[in-house]
Design an enzyme around this catalytic site. Structure first.
Site, PDB file in Angstrom:
ATOM      1  N   LYS A 145       0.842  -1.205   0.000  1.00 55.00           N
ATOM      2  CA  LYS A 145       0.000   0.000   0.000  1.00 55.00           C
ATOM      3  C   LYS A 145       0.880   1.259   0.000  1.00 55.00           C
ATOM      4  O   LYS A 145       2.105   1.173   0.211  1.00 55.00           O
ATOM      5  CB  LYS A 145      -0.914  -0.047   1.232  1.00 55.00           C
ATOM      6  CG  LYS A 145      -1.915  -1.218   1.193  1.00 55.00           C
ATOM      7  CD  LYS A 145      -2.797  -1.223   2.439  1.00 55.00           C
ATOM      8  CE  LYS A 145      -3.850  -2.320   2.358  1.00 55.00           C
ATOM      9  NZ  LYS A 145      -4.739  -2.327   3.556  1.00 55.00           N
TER      10      LYS A 145
ATOM     11  N   ASN B 190      -1.741  -0.019   7.287  1.00 58.62           N
ATOM     12  CA  ASN B 190      -1.274  -1.382   7.577  1.00 58.62           C
ATOM     13  C   ASN B 190      -0.465  -2.016   6.445  1.00 58.62           C
ATOM     14  O   ASN B 190      -0.381  -3.233   6.333  1.00 58.62           O
ATOM     15  CB  ASN B 190      -2.435  -2.272   8.048  1.00 58.62           C
ATOM     16  CG  ASN B 190      -3.511  -2.444   7.015  1.00 58.62           C
ATOM     17  OD1 ASN B 190      -3.444  -1.862   5.930  1.00 58.62           O
ATOM     18  ND2 ASN B 190      -4.499  -3.265   7.319  1.00 58.62           N
TER      19      ASN B 190
HETATM   20  P1  RTP Z   1      -6.830  -5.884   3.048  1.00 60.67           P
HETATM   21  O1  RTP Z   1      -8.084  -6.135   2.237  1.00 60.67           O
HETATM   22  O2  RTP Z   1      -6.278  -4.497   2.850  1.00 60.67           O
HETATM   23  O3  RTP Z   1      -5.810  -6.967   2.892  1.00 60.67           O
HETATM   24  O4  RTP Z   1      -7.247  -5.923   4.564  1.00 60.67           O
HETATM   25  P2  RTP Z   1      -8.099  -7.003   5.327  1.00 60.67           P
HETATM   26  O5  RTP Z   1      -8.722  -7.981   4.401  1.00 60.67           O
HETATM   27  O6  RTP Z   1      -7.193  -7.540   6.385  1.00 60.67           O
HETATM   28  O7  RTP Z   1      -9.203  -6.087   6.005  1.00 60.67           O
HETATM   29  P3  RTP Z   1     -10.592  -5.538   5.455  1.00 60.67           P
HETATM   30  O8  RTP Z   1     -11.586  -5.709   6.545  1.00 60.67           O
HETATM   31  O9  RTP Z   1     -10.881  -6.081   4.101  1.00 60.67           O
HETATM   32  O10 RTP Z   1     -10.286  -3.983   5.346  1.00 60.67           O
HETATM   33  C1  RTP Z   1      -9.580  -3.462   4.249  1.00 60.67           C
HETATM   34  C2  RTP Z   1      -8.687  -2.356   4.720  1.00 60.67           C
HETATM   35  O11 RTP Z   1      -9.476  -1.280   5.204  1.00 60.67           O
HETATM   36  C3  RTP Z   1      -8.782  -0.629   6.249  1.00 60.67           C
HETATM   37  N1  RTP Z   1      -9.612  -0.690   7.465  1.00 60.67           N
HETATM   38  N2  RTP Z   1      -9.775   0.336   8.264  1.00 60.67           N
HETATM   39  N3  RTP Z   1     -11.762   0.231  11.284  1.00 60.67           N
HETATM   40  C4  RTP Z   1     -10.995   0.777  10.358  1.00 60.67           C
HETATM   41  O12 RTP Z   1     -10.646   1.930  10.395  1.00 60.67           O
HETATM   42  C5  RTP Z   1     -10.572  -0.073   9.266  1.00 60.67           C
HETATM   43  N4  RTP Z   1     -10.885  -1.329   9.099  1.00 60.67           N
HETATM   44  C6  RTP Z   1     -10.279  -1.728   7.959  1.00 60.67           C
HETATM   45  C7  RTP Z   1      -7.467  -1.352   6.447  1.00 60.67           C
HETATM   46  O13 RTP Z   1      -6.469  -0.697   5.664  1.00 60.67           O
HETATM   47  C8  RTP Z   1      -7.774  -2.718   5.880  1.00 60.67           C
HETATM   48  O14 RTP Z   1      -6.588  -3.373   5.486  1.00 60.67           O
END
Ligand code: RTP
Length: 151
Positions: free
Chosen positions: A12, A115
């Site tokens: 990112k 992240n």
């Molecule tokens: P990614 O898609 O980026 O690999 O992340 P992930 O599956 O682990 O998490 P996801 O729930 O799909 O969320 C995508 C990205 O959104 C941001 N995020 N911010 N509460 C918050 O402020 C929040 N929750 C999620 C993070 O950058 C996350 O990686």
């Protein structure tokens, strides 16, 4: 599970800005996965809204799109045995404070909103994301004598 399984991994904008691209690539190479596509791209908001379409109703969606469009990302396709699940394990939990040391987020990050990296969460979403970020001709389906061979 298959040796031709593929996943979409992206460094990112914060990961690019902090100079972590090489370290992240090295982890996947050293683990034994094969890099079959790579490019640096500053993604448009429209492109990212499609990528994160499943999160469009979340309160953090606008800030996520701002963050992800704030600079270049390094988009990659990695291939190998169980690479979707293993890639997620190597990234660590979404919230870096919950990520185990030894994972990318657990070693380099402290905030969910910064992240460092993205990894597909399932084979279906990997295939959708790969098709969204890469043209077929940008994916290199080559044989490597060092990967998935007798050794
Ligand atoms: P990614 O898609 O980026 O690999 O992340 P992930 O599956 O682990 O998490 P996801 O729930 O799909 O969320 C995508 C990205 O959104 C941001 N995020 N911010 N509460 C918050 O402020 C929040 N929750 C999620 C993070 O950058 C996350 O990686």
């Amino acid at each position: 599970m298959s040796t031709t399984e593929r996943t979409f991994i992206a460094v990112k904008p914060d990961g690019v800005h902090r100079g972590l691209v090489g370290k992240i690539i090295a982890r996947f190479e050293e683990r034994g996965f094969k890099l079959i596509a790579l490019k640096q791209i500053t993604a448009s908001k429209e492109h990212l809204e499609v990528h994160y379409q499943d999160l469009k109703d979340k309160p953090f969606f606008p800030s996520l799109i701002e963050y992800m469009s704030s600079g270049p990302v390094v988009a990659m396709v990695w291939q190998g045995l169980d690479v979707v699940k293993q890639g997620r394990a190597m990234l660590g939990a979404t919230n870096p404070l919950a990520s185990a040391p030894g994972t990318i987020r657990g070693d380099y990050a402290i905030q969910t909103g910064r992240n460092i990296c993205h990894g597909s969460d399932a084979v279906d979403s990997a295939n959708r994301e790969i098709a969204h970020w890469f043209k077929n001709e940008e994916i290199n389906d080559y044989d490597s004598p060092f990967i998935n061979s007798w050794v």
